[in-house]
Design an enzyme around this catalytic site. Structure first.
Site, PDB file in Angstrom:
ATOM      1  N   VAL A 631       0.886  -1.343   0.014  1.00  0.00           N
ATOM      2  CA  VAL A 631      -0.011   0.039   0.099  1.00  0.00           C
ATOM      3  C   VAL A 631       1.022   1.160  -0.108  1.00  0.00           C
ATOM      4  O   VAL A 631       0.664   2.118  -0.605  1.00  0.00           O
ATOM      5  CB  VAL A 631      -0.937  -0.054   1.146  1.00  0.00           C
ATOM      6  CG1 VAL A 631      -1.555   1.241   1.333  1.00  0.00           C
ATOM      7  CG2 VAL A 631      -2.009  -1.053   1.048  1.00  0.00           C
ATOM      8  N   ALA A 634       2.357   1.726  -3.572  1.00  0.00           N
ATOM      9  CA  ALA A 634       1.175   1.969  -4.490  1.00  0.00           C
ATOM     10  C   ALA A 634       0.742   3.607  -4.132  1.00  0.00           C
ATOM     11  O   ALA A 634       0.603   4.452  -5.063  1.00  0.00           O
ATOM     12  CB  ALA A 634      -0.017   1.269  -4.314  1.00  0.00           C
ATOM     13  N   GLU A 635       0.626   4.043  -2.861  1.00  0.00           N
ATOM     14  CA  GLU A 635       0.402   5.478  -2.523  1.00  0.00           C
ATOM     15  C   GLU A 635       1.239   6.350  -2.866  1.00  0.00           C
ATOM     16  O   GLU A 635       0.945   7.387  -3.254  1.00  0.00           O
ATOM     17  CB  GLU A 635      -0.335   5.202  -0.923  1.00  0.00           C
ATOM     18  CG  GLU A 635      -1.682   4.481  -0.853  1.00  0.00           C
ATOM     19  CD  GLU A 635      -2.766   5.392  -1.135  1.00  0.00           C
ATOM     20  OE1 GLU A 635      -2.531   6.491  -1.669  1.00  0.00           O
ATOM     21  OE2 GLU A 635      -3.704   4.584  -1.400  1.00  0.00           O
ATOM     22  N   SER A 636       2.441   6.482  -2.161  1.00  0.00           N
ATOM     23  CA  SER A 636       3.337   7.406  -2.190  1.00  0.00           C
ATOM     24  C   SER A 636       4.941   6.928  -2.750  1.00  0.00           C
ATOM     25  O   SER A 636       5.583   7.912  -2.886  1.00  0.00           O
ATOM     26  CB  SER A 636       3.526   7.896  -0.664  1.00  0.00           C
ATOM     27  OG  SER A 636       4.277   6.851   0.127  1.00  0.00           O
ATOM     28  N   TYR A 740      -5.133   0.696  -9.200  1.00  0.00           N
ATOM     29  CA  TYR A 740      -4.730   0.521  -7.757  1.00  0.00           C
ATOM     30  C   TYR A 740      -4.721  -0.893  -7.351  1.00  0.00           C
ATOM     31  O   TYR A 740      -3.987  -1.272  -6.702  1.00  0.00           O
ATOM     32  CB  TYR A 740      -5.291   1.526  -7.022  1.00  0.00           C
ATOM     33  CG  TYR A 740      -4.892   1.736  -5.444  1.00  0.00           C
ATOM     34  CD1 TYR A 740      -3.767   2.452  -5.231  1.00  0.00           C
ATOM     35  CD2 TYR A 740      -5.503   1.195  -4.347  1.00  0.00           C
ATOM     36  CE1 TYR A 740      -3.266   2.598  -3.949  1.00  0.00           C
ATOM     37  CE2 TYR A 740      -4.999   1.323  -3.234  1.00  0.00           C
ATOM     38  CZ  TYR A 740      -3.837   2.059  -2.760  1.00  0.00           C
ATOM     39  OH  TYR A 740      -3.679   2.092  -1.692  1.00  0.00           O
TER      40      TYR A 740
END
Length: 761
Positions: A631, A634-636, A740
């Site tokens: 996560v 994928a997020e930052s 995502y």
């Protein structure tokens, strides 16, 4: 006498190297300087120590906090290998005398001098700024460039304009990269302006507009040109200059001034000027633009002007733009045709409009060798899959796999083609072998292989691999190697299988050897070797400054990506480790297949970031570390300072309101710093667990909720209640969330494989 001097020199050199080595061995930090706050660095780093490395790190943090006296003191004490003075009087003369004294310089000497000069510049000590900067070694680094630009600014403040211009102009003989020339010509323009050399100032700014129109320097350049012209009438008759000015004005949305410049241009045959008039009119009055375009109908470049108009109004009047694009869809100009068909195809695909098929088919027919054609075959098949016309979907998926077997999107076509056909086990094994062989980088491949691997015991897979090895069935060997890697990760069995595959995976073997042993081959090598000192200190600003001036040839970019991947991995700069590892694969045309990469590169590509915090919070919430890392990536992409356009903050990209709600739930009453890595991981891990509970442990739905919100996921559940999870993931309404889901699942599987999470290790 000469022999004595030479012997003394060798002795001093050896002593220096020994001292340097001793110092290097003492460079241990209890924090990662890339991610620690300035307060943490100051509190955890030994003060007044005879360690130039610690002093440099402290100085930077004090400077960031605008504690300039402490910054000067520690910069001065980072300048030499073994010379320190913590009672130094912090005035220009004693600091200069200390820095100008004889002693073995530390690797940070020039950086320290430049930083001290920059601080004294703020105190208007311009004469001393010039003296300090004269101590810096002349080379081709960006630091030297910046030191001369600061010297030029100091001369300017002293009203010594000719000296200011001279030193800045000399830099144009050393640097020819866009970043440096932009800085240099902005500096020259500023000095010329203040000296009232207005024509020279305009010419300096025009140099930027003509040569680097997309750089941030162009925004400053056009503003300064307008300011000068508002004060003094300076004629600009050159069409190229007018065109460059108008391009910049359009970019800054200053259409009124652009129109004024174009009205003065008398050359009505200049094609660039005509195109600019079309674009400016499109933003001032669409009717006027259309009327002007109509008068150009007999112009050989009429289609080019039409395309420019449609592109200009795309975000304001899509209906008119689409009508123009449709008129251009039969153009004989290949480049125009290609751009128009792509725009129309993607426009209709986003809206699930069947017109997409017409434009995609036409594109595939006209440009069969283009990569986009492979993507269009997948998207057309996906459209028919969505509306349950499985025969048509099969037709497009089959073409995709047959015509573009290695295209990234053919993985999705293979995946769904098998699901439509509902073939037997042997057919599925063949599909998986093709996925692993042709598109190992695809999330579809990774997810399918992971699901399949769960059907087998390890010993059974080893037996199947050996059988295929004896029969020289390479694709099948790679398939079973992948499946075993997902179960076992890196071990001696992995090494054995790689040796058996060696001749058939030559590209990967060469890459592994290249990554491990290759030296830098371009002129940039000296710069790349020098930046390690900045990695050690977590000095991201200096890293960015130095790599920005490296030329953009492919060979230099390979060197840069190789160096940055290695160093980022070594010093745990996680974001750059991923970015430059991916860039290296792209430059070398290597597809991601972590089962064939040696562990050091796979761990650079998938760094086990902030693992102490990840492990602690994962255990607390009953999660695998793999999902938290996935996560986060994928997020930052591990950028702890990331802030999204909608306001999500930090590694786990939490909205502040969500974060405050979670903090209240887990009893955190202190103010939240969402850019602190461990704080973000603590809150994000709790949120993941909460979403898992709400979505009944569905990874796909949890990930979708993390990205799009639990409300949307609950709505989608009712819409897709009779569909498989594959269908749910493929056709949820938000494209971003769809991607995502696939990427996060892929990352989770890769992390589990590389680090053996959940495998008892």
């Amino acid at each position: 006498m000469k022999n004595i001097k030479f012997t003394s020199f060798i002795f001093l050199l050896i002593l220096s190297l020994i001292t340097c080595n001793q110092k290097a061995q003492s460079f241990t930090l209890s924090y990662n300087p890339f991610y620690a706050s300035d307060d943490e660095i100051i509190s955890k780093t030994e003060k007044n120590s005879e360690n130039f490395f610690y002093n440099y790190i402290l100085a930077r943090s004090f400077q960031n906090k605008k504690e300039f006296k402490n910054a000067i003191l520690y910069y001065a004490n980072s300048a030499f290998m073994s010379k320190y003075n913590f009672s130094l009087k912090l005035f220009p003369q004693p600091v200069y005398a200390f820095l100008n004294s004889y002693s073995s310089k530390s690797p940070y000497y020039d950086d320290a001098v430049f930083a001290i000069a920059s601080i004294f510049y703020q105190y208007n000590e311009f004469e001393y700024v010039v003296k300090f900067l004269s101590l810096i070694k002349k080379d081709k680094s960006a630091l030297y460039r910046d030191s001369i630009l600061l010297k030029s600014k100091a001369f300017q403040r002293l009203k010594k304009y000719d000296q200011s211009i001279r030193v800045a102009t000399e830099l144009t003989n050393i640097y020819n990269d866009e970043t440096s020339l932009g800085e240099i010509y902005i500096r020259l323009g500023s000095v010329y302006e203040e000296a009232n050399y207005n024509e020279q100032a305009i010419n300096s700014y025009l140099f930027i507009l003509k040569n680097f129109p997309e750089s941030w320097h162009s925004e400053i350049a056009i503003k300064r040109i307008l300011y000068i012209l508002s004060k003094k009438e300076i004629p600009i008759h050159d069409s190229n200059s007018i065109a460059a000015i108008c391009e910049a004005l359009i970019k800054s949305k200053n259409f009124a001034d652009a129109q004024k410049f174009l009205e003065k241009e008398s050359d009505n045959q200049n094609k660039k000027i005509i195109e600019l008039k079309v674009r400016v009119l499109a933003n001032i009055s669409l009717n006027s633009a259309l009327a002007y375009l109509k008068n150009l109908r007999d112009d050989p470049d009429y289609e080019k002007y039409s395309l420019a108009l449609a592109n200009e109004i795309w975000n304001k009047d899509k209906a008119t733009a689409i009508a123009i694009y449709k008129n251009l869809a039969n153009s004989n100009n290949e480049e125009i045709n290609k751009r128009v068909l792509q725009r129309l195809a993607f426009y209709y695909e986003e809206r699930s409009n069947p017109e997409m098929i017409h434009y995609m088919d036409k594109y595939i027919s006209l440009f069969p060798s283009d990569k986009i054609s492979g993507r269009f075959l997948w998207l057309a098949g996906r459209y028919y899959l969505k509306i349950n016309e499985l025969k048509k979907a099969t037709e497009y998926f089959t073409k995709s796999v047959k015509k573009y077997p290695e295209n990234f999107y053919s993985a999705a076509s293979r995946y769904w083609l098998f699901k439509i056909k509902k073939g037997n086990e042997e057919e599925y094994k063949e599909v998986l072998a093709d996925l692993a062989f042709f598109t190992p980088e695809s999330a579809y491949t990774i997810i399918a292989l992971d699901d399949y691997s769960k059907k087998f015991q390890t010993e059974e897979l080893r037996h199947l691999f050996e059988e295929c090895s004896q029969k020289k069935q390479i694709k099948e060997m790679i398939l079973y190697h992948n499946l075993l890697f997902m179960k076992e990760g890196y071990n001696k069995e992995w090494e054995k299988r790689i040796s058996q595959l060696n001749d058939s995976i030559e590209k990967y073997s060469n890459f592994n050897n290249f990554y491990k042993k290759s030296s830098y081959k371009t002129f940039a090598s000296a710069r790349l070797n020098d930046i390690e000192k900045y990695f050690a200190a977590g000095d991201i600003d200096s890293i960015n400054r130095e790599i920005a001036i490296i030329q953009k040839s492919k060979e230099a970019e390979i060197d840069l990506s190789l160096a940055m991947s290695r160093l980022s991995s070594k010093y745990n700069c996680y974001e750059y480790s991923v970015i430059y590892s991916l860039r290296l694969l792209e430059l070398l045309s290597i597809k991601e297949n972590i089962s064939l990469f040696e562990a050091d590169f796979s761990r650079a590509l998938y760094p086990c970031a902030f693992f102490d915090c990840v492990k602690k919070e994962s255990q607390k919430n009953g999660l695998s570390p793999a999902i938290v890392l996935a996560v986060m990536r994928a997020e930052s992409n591990f950028n702890h300072r990331a802030i999204s356009p909608v306001g999500a903050v930090g590694l786990m990209q939490l909205m502040p309101t969500t974060a405050r709600g979670i903090a209240k739930q887990i009893g955190i009453t202190d103010s939240l710093n969402l850019q602190d890595p461990c704080t973000s991981i603590k809150l994000g891990s709790y949120y993941i667990k909460w979403l898992y509970n709400i979505t009944k442990d569905s990874t796909e739905k949890m990930v979708a909720a993390y990205n799009a919100g639990i409300g949307n996921v609950l709505n989608w559940e009712s819409r897709f209640q009779d569909k498989s999870m594959d269908y749910y993931s493929e056709f949820i309404p938000f494209n971003e969330t769809r991607s995502y889901i696939f990427f996060t699942k892929k990352f989770m599987i890769q992390y589990s494989s590389i680090y053996n999470f959940g495998k008892g290790d």
